[in-house]
Design a protein around this motif. Structure first.
Motif, PDB file in Angstrom:
ATOM      1  N   CYS A 200       0.864  -1.008   0.271  1.00 45.16           N
ATOM      2  CA  CYS A 200       0.068   0.260  -0.166  1.00 45.16           C
ATOM      3  C   CYS A 200       0.625   1.160  -0.291  1.00 45.16           C
ATOM      4  O   CYS A 200       0.237   2.303  -0.205  1.00 45.16           O
ATOM      5  CB  CYS A 200      -0.945   0.290   1.541  1.00 45.16           C
ATOM      6  SG  CYS A 200       0.349   0.317   2.649  1.00 45.16           S
TER       7      CYS A 200
ATOM      8  N   PHE B  24       4.300   8.100   4.466  1.00 49.20           N
ATOM      9  CA  PHE B  24       4.593   9.070   5.103  1.00 49.20           C
ATOM     10  C   PHE B  24       5.616   9.065   5.667  1.00 49.20           C
ATOM     11  O   PHE B  24       6.155  10.121   7.032  1.00 49.20           O
ATOM     12  CB  PHE B  24       3.192   8.034   6.176  1.00 49.20           C
ATOM     13  CG  PHE B  24       1.855   8.361   6.131  1.00 49.20           C
ATOM     14  CD1 PHE B  24       1.881  10.074   5.998  1.00 49.20           C
ATOM     15  CD2 PHE B  24       0.912   7.242   5.681  1.00 49.20           C
ATOM     16  CE1 PHE B  24       0.488  10.212   5.378  1.00 49.20           C
ATOM     17  CE2 PHE B  24       0.097   7.847   5.456  1.00 49.20           C
ATOM     18  CZ  PHE B  24      -0.767   8.784   5.264  1.00 49.20           C
TER      19      PHE B  24
ATOM     20  N   MET C 271      -5.512  -0.109  -1.167  1.00 50.52           N
ATOM     21  CA  MET C 271      -4.945   0.916  -2.620  1.00 50.52           C
ATOM     22  C   MET C 271      -4.244   1.864  -1.823  1.00 50.52           C
ATOM     23  O   MET C 271      -4.041   2.439  -0.742  1.00 50.52           O
ATOM     24  CB  MET C 271      -5.843   1.402  -3.254  1.00 50.52           C
ATOM     25  CG  MET C 271      -7.692   0.817  -3.823  1.00 50.52           C
ATOM     26  SD  MET C 271      -6.432   0.291  -5.652  1.00 50.52           S
ATOM     27  CE  MET C 271      -7.342   1.657  -6.140  1.00 50.52           C
ATOM     28  N   PRO C 272      -3.290   2.004  -2.197  1.00 53.49           N
ATOM     29  CA  PRO C 272      -2.258   2.644  -2.319  1.00 53.49           C
ATOM     30  C   PRO C 272      -2.764   4.694  -2.578  1.00 53.49           C
ATOM     31  O   PRO C 272      -3.615   4.600  -3.524  1.00 53.49           O
ATOM     32  CB  PRO C 272      -1.002   2.906  -3.781  1.00 53.49           C
ATOM     33  CG  PRO C 272      -1.311   1.814  -4.351  1.00 53.49           C
ATOM     34  CD  PRO C 272      -2.577   1.430  -4.191  1.00 53.49           C
ATOM     35  N   LEU C 273      -2.171   5.332  -1.370  1.00 51.82           N
ATOM     36  CA  LEU C 273      -2.874   6.358  -2.019  1.00 51.82           C
ATOM     37  C   LEU C 273      -2.322   7.627  -3.146  1.00 51.82           C
ATOM     38  O   LEU C 273      -1.516   6.671  -3.662  1.00 51.82           O
ATOM     39  CB  LEU C 273      -2.440   7.336  -0.538  1.00 51.82           C
ATOM     40  CG  LEU C 273      -2.836   7.168   0.859  1.00 51.82           C
ATOM     41  CD1 LEU C 273      -2.383   7.578   1.890  1.00 51.82           C
ATOM     42  CD2 LEU C 273      -4.648   7.283   0.963  1.00 51.82           C
TER      43      LEU C 273
ATOM     44  N   VAL D 202      -0.861  10.020  -4.491  1.00 51.34           N
ATOM     45  CA  VAL D 202       0.198  10.853  -4.176  1.00 51.34           C
ATOM     46  C   VAL D 202       1.135  10.902  -5.077  1.00 51.34           C
ATOM     47  O   VAL D 202       1.673   9.487  -4.976  1.00 51.34           O
ATOM     48  CB  VAL D 202       0.315  11.217  -2.765  1.00 51.34           C
ATOM     49  CG1 VAL D 202       1.649  11.899  -2.924  1.00 51.34           C
ATOM     50  CG2 VAL D 202      -0.471  11.385  -2.031  1.00 51.34           C
TER      51      VAL D 202
ATOM     52  N   GLU E 201       4.706  10.746  -7.323  1.00 50.71           N
ATOM     53  CA  GLU E 201       5.786  10.131  -6.914  1.00 50.71           C
ATOM     54  C   GLU E 201       7.097  10.933  -6.779  1.00 50.71           C
ATOM     55  O   GLU E 201       7.698  10.655  -5.843  1.00 50.71           O
ATOM     56  CB  GLU E 201       6.442   9.148  -8.032  1.00 50.71           C
ATOM     57  CG  GLU E 201       7.109   7.813  -7.645  1.00 50.71           C
ATOM     58  CD  GLU E 201       6.957   6.917  -7.173  1.00 50.71           C
ATOM     59  OE1 GLU E 201       5.829   7.210  -6.729  1.00 50.71           O
ATOM     60  OE2 GLU E 201       7.935   6.335  -6.378  1.00 50.71           O
TER      61      GLU E 201
ATOM     62  N   PHE F   2       5.102  16.641   1.110  1.00 51.41           N
ATOM     63  CA  PHE F   2       3.930  16.243   0.036  1.00 51.41           C
ATOM     64  C   PHE F   2       3.407  17.828  -0.516  1.00 51.41           C
ATOM     65  O   PHE F   2       3.584  17.189  -1.864  1.00 51.41           O
ATOM     66  CB  PHE F   2       2.509  16.007   1.111  1.00 51.41           C
ATOM     67  CG  PHE F   2       3.145  14.938   1.901  1.00 51.41           C
ATOM     68  CD1 PHE F   2       2.741  13.679   1.273  1.00 51.41           C
ATOM     69  CD2 PHE F   2       1.884  14.479   3.012  1.00 51.41           C
ATOM     70  CE1 PHE F   2       2.638  12.186   1.626  1.00 51.41           C
ATOM     71  CE2 PHE F   2       2.246  13.520   3.675  1.00 51.41           C
ATOM     72  CZ  PHE F   2       2.628  12.353   2.649  1.00 51.41           C
TER      73      PHE F   2
ATOM     74  N   LYS G 260       5.440  17.676  -3.547  1.00 49.36           N
ATOM     75  CA  LYS G 260       5.280  16.622  -4.402  1.00 49.36           C
ATOM     76  C   LYS G 260       3.929  16.864  -5.617  1.00 49.36           C
ATOM     77  O   LYS G 260       4.092  16.372  -6.991  1.00 49.36           O
ATOM     78  CB  LYS G 260       4.469  15.188  -4.097  1.00 49.36           C
ATOM     79  CG  LYS G 260       5.742  14.193  -3.225  1.00 49.36           C
ATOM     80  CD  LYS G 260       5.097  13.297  -2.512  1.00 49.36           C
ATOM     81  CE  LYS G 260       6.351  12.156  -2.085  1.00 49.36           C
ATOM     82  NZ  LYS G 260       6.533  11.171  -2.755  1.00 49.36           N
TER      83      LYS G 260
ATOM     84  N   ILE H 175      -1.562  16.900   7.382  1.00 52.13           N
ATOM     85  CA  ILE H 175      -0.209  15.795   6.826  1.00 52.13           C
ATOM     86  C   ILE H 175      -1.077  14.708   6.942  1.00 52.13           C
ATOM     87  O   ILE H 175      -0.015  12.798   6.127  1.00 52.13           O
ATOM     88  CB  ILE H 175       0.805  15.790   7.810  1.00 52.13           C
ATOM     89  CG1 ILE H 175       0.541  16.112   9.229  1.00 52.13           C
ATOM     90  CG2 ILE H 175       1.892  17.005   7.298  1.00 52.13           C
ATOM     91  CD1 ILE H 175       1.747  15.323  10.063  1.00 52.13           C
ATOM     92  N   ALA H 176      -1.820  13.868   7.703  1.00 54.98           N
ATOM     93  CA  ALA H 176      -2.825  13.256   7.653  1.00 54.98           C
ATOM     94  C   ALA H 176      -3.841  12.088   6.759  1.00 54.98           C
ATOM     95  O   ALA H 176      -3.857  11.492   6.322  1.00 54.98           O
ATOM     96  CB  ALA H 176      -3.513  12.380   9.000  1.00 54.98           C
TER      97      ALA H 176
ATOM     98  N   PRO I 269      -2.969  13.012   2.755  1.00 61.35           N
ATOM     99  CA  PRO I 269      -2.317  13.843   1.775  1.00 61.35           C
ATOM    100  C   PRO I 269      -3.008  14.212   0.668  1.00 61.35           C
ATOM    101  O   PRO I 269      -2.793  14.443  -0.031  1.00 61.35           O
ATOM    102  CB  PRO I 269      -1.253  12.286   1.753  1.00 61.35           C
ATOM    103  CG  PRO I 269      -1.849  11.538   2.357  1.00 61.35           C
ATOM    104  CD  PRO I 269      -2.279  11.881   3.508  1.00 61.35           C
TER     105      PRO I 269
END
Lengths: 596, 291
Positions: A535, A541, B1-3, B5, B7, B29, B32, B179-180, B182
């Motif tokens: 994931c 993070f 599923m990856p968030l 954001v 690369e 973040f 990015k 930040i939680a 993204p």
């Protein structure tokens, strides 16, 4: 181009410009806690008698890698189709998702994978280990015998299965009605077992004499004869002609007979056979009534089956025992004696005694007895623990004879008589024999312990063969260790079923197929407890850019030169596939003083 | 599923932020989403250190270190210089802490926004002067311990609502981000990038050192602040159009306070009072958003 000359009185604006990166600072030296990837054990895989790697299977299914998911089942269980249909899925009872909303429909997913493999004619990529010299005979072509032969073949042994009936499958073929387990599903599983190299000889009745002779041509004999004879009621009238044996009745139906059964049929017993008989009676036009001596919650039958039976109109009469059966003008008068609850035993089942003289007479057309089964032959009974006898969780090794080693498995050694326990027994026996032949009797018990899944009592072939699962921690992930913030409430799929009206008329399978899109949606719900599903939260993070992608199966590693050990990755891992430990390795981090 | 954001990273490891630093994650973040065609104006704050002591640099984009109170004015100047050079493709970003935004840099920020200077102002908010030793700022929340509000003198003033102050300027775009979350943060940065004029992002950034929390729960605390309505995620366009991006299930705030050392002196009564304040603020926001 000529530069403009700066007038000498004005000092040029001086901007100090950095020209080095901070990469020289090995901030890893700050670390006193060390995060690390460590896959753990999911509770479902511990509860699964076949020790299936369920978390991984669901993750692969979710990624659309159906063949790989199906092969992952086959590594631990040669019967994905059968278990996907009839397994009582103890895995779902312990699913961590159950504490969040509802357990993942693991059983339906297994059947989906088996169906998908059958439809696409997948061939598994499972190679047998190099050939061993020992030869092994397997007596009984039921689920335990076929499992033992399958796993022994994977381990490189030459196996012959001897089956008394005309076709292999045992209780799966002759005891379980088609509406639960359709024949093509069974045949597909058996054909894969054969493709793996198992030789099945049918129509061979095994006697005690055979066991003696087997010592000459075989190094071991696996005895998985199962329980094939119904137990006696021991009441007057039991031996009447016309009192039917439940298992034999199911057997006749599987052979194609469809007797018309009008009127009331009473079925005595509370196990799966009783339920199967009752639901078959419904389909043959009769009105079944199950008479059980304890309460519904005490019935050994699987609860889902009981509910489906009640839904189909089966009547359950609790707390009664039959005391006599008398024929009367073509019917039978069954006398039931009422029972009274005196307390509960240590497993929570009701302890009962006759309730005074309270009885009830009942006029019925048919009487079936299904109060449990026992072995047909006395030589099938495993010996007690002693010199030369090793009693394992699901099988027993008897090395006393000096010639062939006897291994007892299946119903004979399992407390719970289920298909998946038979698989567990066959697998454990295969591993035990391999240990016995390779390293001797003394190490069997301890080596078997080494390949148990988590803190459970069932073996994993992959752990025994030191596959990737071997490296996992045996710590069983609990719900509190899951980061539930990364999951959203979502409803479990409802197993599509035939309408009740459609069910009652035929022996067609009750459960309908699950679509691929449903399966992907359902497996998305799986927490994959303790397993990395890529994931990427750890990477995302990390404040110190210390998670580095690579080509290993893990897909990433931690750069301990910079990792300050903050532990965010470990807490933000939704599935507890990481661990934070005290830093002990002084050499790992750059210990020279850093830039600030 | 990856968030979801982007690369590419524009940061080097080896920076000297404390373990678990929320401000470092916020920058990661932000860059990015923003890409490399930017100039960062960096008034005094934690990031003055994290960006690297001369001659080191932890960012792969140009940074101008500047004085505490000048975030808004230096950015205005850099923007003007770029415009003179005809460079309209480079975005000017002021990256300031809460002290440099709420207190010391406020007049420069207010002036720049009033002139509608074409830049993005990001305040990463760790709710005190952390870099200099945890002194209270006007961003420090009610109830918090700091070294200047010690013991029984814990802070009894409410946190300044900086977004509302900026909205009062009719700023083209103002938003909160965490930040939680993204994906939400990245979306807001990308949105701000495409807007002309002044844009303000208020990014909630945990400080394990100053908040007296274990570093590993840095993100978890930031997430709880959103889940408990302490730091709602919303955006305001042209000073009038409010959109609430995340409607929490309204968990009680108690758990958030209990996890942090800076609040450990608070009694149940104090927490009940704080719950009232949070509810009041949330109701007010709902009204503004017309929900």
């Amino acid at each position: 181009m000529t530069e403009k000359k700066v007038p000498s009185k004005v000092t040029p604006l001086f901007f100090a410009r950095s020209y080095l990166s901070t990469e020289d600072n090995k901030t890893g030296s700050w670390r006193f806690l060390r995060p690390r990837y460590e896959e753990k054990t999911a509770p479902c895989s511990v509860a699964c008698p076949a020790g299936e790697d369920i978390g991984r299977i669901e993750a692969l299914t979710n990624q659309g890698m159906f063949k790989e998911a199906w092969e992952t089942i086959l590594r631990e269980n040669p019967f994905p189709g059968v278990c996907g249909s009839v397994c009582y899925h103890p895995c779902e009872a312990v699913c961590n998702r159950g504490e969040f909303d509802e357990a993942v429909a693991i059983n339906a997913m297994e059947r989906f994978l088996a169906d998908t493999a059958r439809k696409n004619e997948f061939k598994p990529f499972l190679t047998n280990l190099s050939a061993k010299k020992e030869k092994i005979a397997v007596v009984g072509g039921g689920p335990s015998g076929l499992s033992a032969a399958y796993f022994l073949t994977l381990l490189g042994y030459n196996c012959d299965v001897f089956e008394a009936e005309t076709e292999p499958g045992g209780v799966l073929r002759w005891g379980i009605p088609q509406y639960r387990l359709p024949l093509p599903v069974l045949e597909r599983d058996i054909s894969l077992i054969k493709d793996q190299g198992v030789q099945i000889k049918t129509g061979i009745h095994i006697s005690k004499e055979f066991l003696k002779e087997a010592g000459e041509s075989y190094n071991a004999v696996f005895i998985g004869c199962g329980y094939s004879r119904s137990r006696e009621l021991e009441i007057p009238g039991e031996d009447l002609k016309g009192i039917k044996d439940g298992l034999a009745f199911l057997n006749r139906i599987r052979h194609g007979e469809k007797p018309r059964l009008d009127g009331l049929s009473v079925i005595i017993g509370g196990g799966n056979t009783a339920i199967d008989v009752a639901r078959s009676v419904v389909r043959l036009g009769g009105t079944p009534l199950i008479a059980y001596r304890r309460r519904k919650q005490d019935m050994p039958a699987f609860s889902e089956e009981i509910e489906l039976a009640l839904d189909e109109g089966v009547v359950l009469k609790e707390l009664v025992i039959p005391v006599s059966v008398v024929p009367d003008k073509g019917d039978y008068i069954v006398t039931l004696h009422y029972m009274r609850i005196m307390g509960e035993d240590d497993r929570g089942r009701a302890l009962v005694e006759p309730d005074g003289n309270k009885t009830e007479e009942m006029r019925v057309k048919n009487v079936f007895k299904a109060i449990g089964e026992e072995t047909a032959e006395s030589w099938c009974v495993p010996p007690h623990k002693g010199e030369g006898v090793v009693t394992l969780n699901n099988s027993t090794l008897d090395c006393r004879t000096g010639s062939a080693v006897l291994v007892f498995g299946g119903d004979l050694t399992n407390e719970i008589k289920s298909v998946v326990h038979a698989v567990a027994s066959g697998k454990e026996a295969a591993i035990a024999l391999d240990i016995l032949f390779r390293e001797g009797l003394d190490t069997v018990e301890s080596k078997i312990r080494d390949c148990l899944v988590g803190n459970g009592s069932f073996c994993s072939m992959e752990i025994y063969m030191k596959g990737p699962r071997f490296d996992r921690s045996s710590h069983v992930v609990s719900y509190s260790e899951i980061n539930a913030d990364y999951f959203y409430l979502s409803q479990r799929i409802t197993q599509p079923r035939l309408l009740r009206e459609e069910r009652l008329a035929t022996f067609d399978e009750v459960n309908l197929k699950v679509s691929a899109s449903m399966a992907i949606k359902e497996t998305e719900r799986c927490f994959n407890c303790g397993l990395c599903n890529q994931c990427d939260n750890c990477y995302l993070f990390c404040p110190d850019l210390s998670i580095v992608r690579d080509k290993t199966p893990q897909g990433r590693h931690i750069n301990y030169d910079y990792c300050k050990g903050c532990g965010i990755c470990v807490v933000e891992c939704p599935r507890n596939a990481m661990i934070l430990e005290e830093e002990t390795n002084e050499e790992s981090a750059g210990r020279e003083s850093c830039g600030s | 599923m990856p968030l979801n954001v982007p690369e590419q990273d524009y940061m080097y490891p080896g920076h000297v932020a404390c373990p678990g630093c929320g401000a470092a994650i916020a920058m990661r973040f932000f860059l990015k989403a923003m890409g490399e065609k930017i100039i960062i104006v960096l008034p005094a704050c934690c990031w003055s250190i994290i960006a690297g002591a001369y001659p080191q640099m932890s960012l792969k984009v140009p940074v101008i270190h500047t004085a505490f109170e000048t975030g808004g004015s230096v950015a205005s100047g850099v923007r003007a210089a770029l415009d003179m050079k005809g460079d309209t493709g480079t975005t000017v970003v002021t990256w300031a802490g809460d002290g440099g935004t709420f207190d010391i840099g406020f007049q420069a920020l207010s002036g720049a926004v009033e002139r509608n200077e074409n830049f993005i102002y990001v305040c990463y908010d760790n709710e005190a002067y952390m870099n200099t030793g945890i002194q209270r700022s006007s961003s420090t929340p009610y109830g918090a311990w700091t070294t200047t509000t010690p013991g029984r003198s814990w802070k009894r003033m409410r946190k300044k609502n900086i977004v509302e102050a900026l909205v009062a300027h009719r700023i083209p775009y103002a938003a909160t981000a965490s930040i939680a979350f993204p994906e939400d943060l990245v979306r807001k940065v990308e949105k701000a990038k495409d807007i002309k004029g002044s844009r303000f992002l208020h990014v909630y950034a945990t400080c394990p050192t100053g908040w007296r929390i274990p570093s590993e729960i840095s993100i978890k605390i930031a997430r709880m602040a959103v889940q408990n309505n302490i730091f709602p995620l919303y955006e305001v366009e042209d000073g009038v159009k409010y959109t609430i991006n995340y409607k929490p299930k309204e968990f009680p705030v108690r758990e958030y306070f209990k996890l942090q050392g800076r609040f450990k002196h608070l009694t149940e009564g104090d927490l009940a009072e704080i719950q009232e304040m949070v509810n009041e603020d949330w109701e007010l926001l709902l009204k503004k958003a017309g929900d």
